[in-house]
Design a protein around this motif. Structure first.
Motif, PDB file in Angstrom:
ATOM      1  N   PHE A  38      -0.011   0.038   6.229  1.00 20.47           N
ATOM      2  CA  PHE A  38       0.675   0.734   5.135  1.00 20.47           C
ATOM      3  C   PHE A  38       0.838  -0.124   3.885  1.00 20.47           C
ATOM      4  O   PHE A  38       1.356   0.373   2.879  1.00 20.47           O
ATOM      5  CB  PHE A  38       2.051   1.263   5.584  1.00 20.47           C
ATOM      6  CG  PHE A  38       3.077   0.209   5.898  1.00 20.47           C
ATOM      7  CD1 PHE A  38       3.774  -0.427   4.896  1.00 20.47           C
ATOM      8  CD2 PHE A  38       3.369  -0.123   7.208  1.00 20.47           C
ATOM      9  CE1 PHE A  38       4.738  -1.386   5.178  1.00 20.47           C
ATOM     10  CE2 PHE A  38       4.327  -1.069   7.510  1.00 20.47           C
ATOM     11  CZ  PHE A  38       5.009  -1.708   6.486  1.00 20.47           C
ATOM     12  N   ALA A  39       0.406  -1.374   3.895  1.00 17.33           N
ATOM     13  CA  ALA A  39       0.562  -2.224   2.712  1.00 17.33           C
ATOM     14  C   ALA A  39      -0.727  -2.992   2.420  1.00 17.33           C
ATOM     15  O   ALA A  39      -0.718  -4.216   2.311  1.00 17.33           O
ATOM     16  CB  ALA A  39       1.726  -3.187   2.915  1.00 17.33           C
ATOM     17  N   PRO A  40      -1.850  -2.289   2.279  1.00 11.38           N
ATOM     18  CA  PRO A  40      -3.120  -2.999   2.111  1.00 11.38           C
ATOM     19  C   PRO A  40      -3.228  -3.767   0.806  1.00 11.38           C
ATOM     20  O   PRO A  40      -3.988  -4.742   0.718  1.00 11.38           O
ATOM     21  CB  PRO A  40      -4.162  -1.874   2.178  1.00 11.38           C
ATOM     22  CG  PRO A  40      -3.423  -0.647   1.736  1.00 11.38           C
ATOM     23  CD  PRO A  40      -2.038  -0.816   2.273  1.00 11.38           C
ATOM     24  N   GLY A  41      -2.472  -3.371  -0.208  1.00  7.74           N
ATOM     25  CA  GLY A  41      -2.603  -4.006  -1.507  1.00  7.74           C
ATOM     26  C   GLY A  41      -2.204  -5.466  -1.529  1.00  7.74           C
ATOM     27  O   GLY A  41      -2.688  -6.229  -2.368  1.00  7.74           O
ATOM     28  N   TYR A  42      -1.316  -5.856  -0.616  1.00  8.54           N
ATOM     29  CA  TYR A  42      -0.841  -7.247  -0.604  1.00  8.54           C
ATOM     30  C   TYR A  42      -1.468  -8.040   0.537  1.00  8.54           C
ATOM     31  O   TYR A  42      -1.128  -9.200   0.748  1.00  8.54           O
ATOM     32  CB  TYR A  42       0.696  -7.268  -0.482  1.00  8.54           C
ATOM     33  CG  TYR A  42       1.309  -8.561  -0.951  1.00  8.54           C
ATOM     34  CD1 TYR A  42       1.438  -8.831  -2.308  1.00  8.54           C
ATOM     35  CD2 TYR A  42       1.739  -9.518  -0.044  1.00  8.54           C
ATOM     36  CE1 TYR A  42       1.991 -10.014  -2.748  1.00  8.54           C
ATOM     37  CE2 TYR A  42       2.297 -10.710  -0.474  1.00  8.54           C
ATOM     38  CZ  TYR A  42       2.422 -10.961  -1.823  1.00  8.54           C
ATOM     39  OH  TYR A  42       2.949 -12.138  -2.253  1.00  8.54           O
ATOM     40  N   MET A  43      -2.376  -7.429   1.269  1.00  4.27           N
ATOM     41  CA  MET A  43      -2.883  -8.008   2.516  1.00  4.27           C
ATOM     42  C   MET A  43      -3.529  -9.374   2.317  1.00  4.27           C
ATOM     43  O   MET A  43      -3.173 -10.349   2.997  1.00  4.27           O
ATOM     44  CB  MET A  43      -3.883  -7.034   3.137  1.00  4.27           C
ATOM     45  CG  MET A  43      -4.526  -7.497   4.422  1.00  4.27           C
ATOM     46  SD  MET A  43      -5.461  -6.134   5.174  1.00  4.27           S
ATOM     47  CE  MET A  43      -6.623  -5.749   3.845  1.00  4.27           C
TER      48      MET A  43
END
Length: 338
Positions: free
Chosen positions: A198-203
Motif C-alpha cells: 500500500f505504500a509503493p511510492g516510498y519503497m
C-alpha cells in the motif's frame, strides 16, 4: 549486483510468504473469514511458503484480524510447518509486557514457528485508538522506547518477569511504510518488512535507508528485507484483472471513507470511479502483479531485481476463495516450490 557466485534475484530463488488481511466477504461474517484463512494457511503450508502473517486492524468492517494473537494461534494449530506471525502487532496499542506474554505463549505452544512483526501505527482511527488505549499519550514517537522495553522482557533483563516469554527466541521484525522503522531496524540489526502493498511510492527510499543504516547484531549478520506486494495470478490476464477489481473496490471505498466488506469482482471499474480516483487507486496499488503466469513471472522478476528483496510477502485480496488459493498455487509453481 549479480556475479558468478551470486545469480540475479528472481522469483525462483526468493522465499515467498503470505500476508492475509483476513477479509470479510460481502454476505459473510468473521467466522467465515477465519475458516477461509485457515484453509489458505493449510494450502500454502503444503505448497512450501515460508511464513503466514496476519495484521492488526480495528474498527474495519471488512477485516477480521483485530485479535491478532488469537488468530495466529488458530492458524498455527491448523498447520504443520509454516511460520505464523503478526504483520504486524501495532505496539502503541499495547503494553509491551502483554505482547511478550502473548507471543511467549504462542511460542511455547508452537515452538520454532512464531514471528513477531511490530508496527508503530495505530491500525485504526482516532476514536478507536482512544477506545483501545484509554489515553492518547503515545502517537508512535515513543516506539523505540516501547521496543526496548519489549526486548528487555524477552531477554529477562527487567524487574518484571514475562511468563511465558522471558528467554524465548522469537524473531522480531520491524514493519514500516516510511523511513522511521527502516532506520531503526537497520540500527538495531533487525529484519525489516516494508509495506509495499500500500505504500509503493516510498519503497525504494525506505529499503535504501534500511540497508545503509544496517549494523550487524546478534539477530542478523547482514540486512534482510522482506517486501510486501499484491499478487493476483489466473489462467489469463483478463481473468486476473477481473479478480483484482475486488481489491481496487476496497481501496476506492477506503479513499471515500466508506469502509465495508470485500465486494465481488466486476467486469469493469469504469462505472465505479472518477478519473482522479482511478489515478489514486493505481498509485496506492502500484506494487501489484496481476496477470497470467507468463505475465506474472516477468513482472515479479522485474520487481525483485528492482528491490533486491530478500523475501516477498504476498497479499492476494480475491473474493472467490478457490481463485485465491489457485493464485498462490500458480505463484508457487512459478517459484519452483512445487
Amino acid at each position: 549486483m549479480a556475479d558468478a557466485t551470486h545469480p540475479p534475484k528472481t522469483v525462483s530463488n526468493t522465499p515467498l510468504s503470505v500476508l492475509d488481511l483476513a477479509p470479510i466477504l460481502e454476505g459473510q461474517v468473521a467466522a467465515d473469514s477465519f475458516n477461509n484463512s485457515l484453509a489458505l494457511a493449510q494450502h500454502v503450508d503444503n505448497l512450501g511458503y515460508t511464513r503466514y502473517w496476519v495484521a492488526e486492524h480495528h474498527n474495519m468492517p471488512g477485516i477480521a484480524s483485530s485479535a491478532t494473537s488469537i488468530l495466529i494461534s488458530h492458524l498455527a494449530a491448523g498447520t504443520q510447518n509454516i511460520r505464523v506471525g503478526a504483520g504486524g502487532i501495532m505496539l502503541p496499542n499495547h503494553a509491551p509486557l502483554v505482547i511478550v506474554e502473548q507471543f511467549g505463549t504462542l511460542e511455547s505452544l508452537y515452538p520454532g514457528r512464531i514471528d513477531l512483526g511490530l508496527g508503530r501505527a495505530p491500525g485504526s482511527d482516532g476514536k478507536t485508538m482512544r477506545a483501545l488505549r484509554r489515553q492518547t499519550g503515545s502517537n508512535g514517537d515513543d516506539f523505540p522506547e516501547r521496543l526496548e522495553e519489549l526486548q528487555r522482557y524477552f531477554f529477562n533483563e527487567s524487574d518484571v518477569t514475562a511468563v511465558p516469554g522471558a528467554g524465548l527466541d522469537i524473531p522480531i521484525w520491524l514493519l514500516g511504510s516510511s523511513g522511521f522503522s527502516a532506520q531503526l531496524a537497520g540500527q538495531l540489526g533487525l529484519p525489516y518488512a516494508f509495506a509495499g502493498q500500500f505504500a509503493p511510492g516510498y519503497m525504494m527510499q525506505a529499503l535504501g535507508i534500511y540497508r545503509s543504516a544496517f549494523t550487524p547484531s546478534a539477530y542478523l549478520e547482514k540486512p534482510h528485507a522482506m517486501v510486501g506486494m499484491n499478487v493476483v495470478i489466473a489462467e489469463t490476464d483478463e481473468e486476473a484483472k477481473r479478480l483484482f477489481t475486488s481489491q481496487q473496490q476496497h481501496v476506492l471505498r477506503l479513499f471515500r471513507n466508506d469502509l465495508g466488506k470485500m465486494q465481488p469482482p466486476v467486469d469493469s471499474m469504469d462505472h465505479l470511479w472518477l478519473p482522479h480516483e482511478k489515478h489514486s487507486v493505481h498509485d496506492f496499488l502500484g506494487a501489484s502483479v496481476v496477470g497470467s503466469p507468463e505475465t506474472a513471472k516477468q513482472q515479479l522478476d522485474e520487481f525483485i531485481n528492482k528491490t533486491q528483496a530478500d523475501e516477498l510477502i504476498v497479499n492476494t485480496a480475491v473474493y472467490d476463495q478457490t481463485a485465491r488459493q489457485k493464485s498462490y498455487e500458480l505463484l508457487a509453481e512459478l517459484a519452483g516450490l512445487v
